[in-house]
Design an enzyme around this catalytic site. Structure first.
Site, PDB file in Angstrom:
ATOM      1  N   THR A 280       0.829  -1.206   0.000  1.00 26.27           N
ATOM      2  CA  THR A 280       0.000   0.000   0.000  1.00 26.27           C
ATOM      3  C   THR A 280       0.864   1.256   0.000  1.00 26.27           C
ATOM      4  O   THR A 280       0.612   2.194  -0.765  1.00 26.27           O
ATOM      5  CB  THR A 280      -0.949  -0.009   1.213  1.00 26.27           C
ATOM      6  OG1 THR A 280      -1.932  -1.031   1.022  1.00 26.27           O
ATOM      7  CG2 THR A 280      -1.652   1.326   1.374  1.00 26.27           C
TER       8      THR A 280
ATOM      9  N   CYS B 139      -8.584  -6.418   1.432  1.00 29.12           N
ATOM     10  CA  CYS B 139      -8.463  -4.977   1.688  1.00 29.12           C
ATOM     11  C   CYS B 139      -9.818  -4.290   1.680  1.00 29.12           C
ATOM     12  O   CYS B 139      -9.920  -3.112   1.995  1.00 29.12           O
ATOM     13  CB  CYS B 139      -7.547  -4.347   0.646  1.00 29.12           C
ATOM     14  SG  CYS B 139      -5.880  -5.019   0.722  1.00 29.12           S
TER      15      CYS B 139
END
Length: 385
Positions: free
Chosen positions: A70, A327
């Site tokens: 990320t 996610c």
């Protein structure tokens, strides 16, 4: 338990633990300190960078260690776009595929909200593939950056990345790819892929959670996302996590050494599993490209069920999998990836993803297929009654 959620995370490999252990204990120095312990840490960090660079076929100085995939995506999208905008204020458009990971999409949306960028979402076909001609037609002098993920984390489709990168290069537009799911399954040589930036995450390949890396091609400028002491050659400030960098390098080296054999073996098992599920469950629909997909991902929609209900039934039968991206956990919305490939919201909410690690066996997938058939059949019976 049969663990079929490797796209979400993988266990830490013993070799990785052994490699990182010294830097969690006796060799605990700060790599920026100018003494013996610091020099030892700096040497380990340098070796880790060289190992990652060797797998990617790039220079060690082109590797930036991050806290995960990320952060690597954020640094690539925000950093490159802002640097390009500073160079030429007319560069205010971003090209982002419709099936990107939230780390890419939300970074682009941030730039739109606070820095005046526009986000051009490039559509995909029913297999989840970006069309090269359509992508090329959207390139222009006003594009700051393009980003197309190498392989999708939900449906497994592998993009024609080299062709997309060639189009971007012809238009002098830098291109980033999120290769988090591709590592360990697909070639990562950046010269062959043609990309200017590439994101990796350690916990998908047997390293701990909390470490990743960004390949950033030399002479591609990127504004840092984290400011401070100027570590990672000014790209990412903060005391370097030497132990975890060693872990990522070790895991990536092992994954690359095993990749060709593992990909061939798991592809065959994946195809057998897909055939079994489609043959035995009326109406089951495979999502993603039938052949141009990760060896490790098989994803389906099961009409007339709820994906979450299927997951619960499977866990009762000792099979662990996912209804989509980890996610997006906690969201009741249908998968943006599935809606992007034309699947209606109601059907998208029946999705289940099975993702395999390198240790998966034929017996495990046979048992899993039986459990899937039993679970979907039971849920269908309950719904009819």
């Amino acid at each position: 338990m049969i663990f079929l959620d490797a796209a979400a995370t993988t266990p830490v490999r013993r070799e990785v633990i052994e490699a990182m252990w010294p830097y969690l204990t006796g060799e605990f120095g700060n790599a920026s300190s100018h003494h013996t312990l610091g020099d030892s840490a700096a040497a380990a960090l340098r070796q880790a960078r060289e190992t990652v660079a060797a797998v990617l076929g790039c220079l060690p100085g082109e590797i930036v260690f991050t806290a995960g995939g990320t952060e690597a995506d954020n640094l690539a999208i925000k950093g490159i776009a802002l640097a390009r905008q500073a160079e030429n204020p007319a560069r205010r458009r971003l090209l982002i595929s419709a099936v990107e990971h939230p780390a890419v999409l939300e970074s682009a949306r941030y730039l739109a909200r606070f820095h005046g960028f526009t986000v051009d979402i490039v559509p995909v076909d029913r297999d989840g593939e970006v069309g090269v001609a359509d992508f090329a037609s959207r390139l222009g002098d006003d594009v700051a950056l393009a980003s197309v993920m190498y392989a999708n984390n939900e449906i497994g489709t592998v993009q024609p990345l080299a062709a997309l990168a060639a189009a971007a290069r012809s238009a002098s537009v830098p291109i980033h790819t999120d290769a988090v799911q591709a590592a360990g399954w697909l070639p990562l040589t950046v010269a062959d892929l043609g990309v200017d930036a590439l994101s990796l995450s350690g916990h998908k390949i047997g390293a701990p959670k909390g470490i990743g890396a960004l390949y950033l091609r030399a002479r591609i400028q990127a504004e840092p996302v984290l400011h401070g002491g100027g570590q990672e050659r000014g790209s990412r400030s903060g005391t370097e996590n030497v132990a975890f960098a060693v872990a990522l390098a070790t895991a990536l080296r092992l994954a690359e050494a095993e990749r060709a054999t593992a990909a061939e073996r798991v592809t065959a098992l994946r195809d057998g599993f897909i055939a079994e599920v489609l043959d035995r469950i009326p109406g089951a629909q495979l999502t993603g490209h039938r052949t141009r997909r990760l060896p490790s991902v098989a994803s389906f929609c099961f009409p007339g069920t709820s994906g979450e209900s299927v997951l619960l039934e499977l866990e009762r039968r000792s099979v662990l999998c996912s209804s989509g991206s980890a996610c997006a956990a906690g969201s009741d919305d249908p998968s943006a990836v599935l809606t992007a490939i034309g699947i209606a919201g109601e059907l998208a909410q029946t999705a289940v993803r099975f993702s395999f690690g390198t240790s998966v066996t034929e017996a495990m997938l046979k048992d899993a297929a039986d459990a899937v058939v039993e679970s979907v059949t039971e849920l269908g019976r309950l719904q009819r009654s």
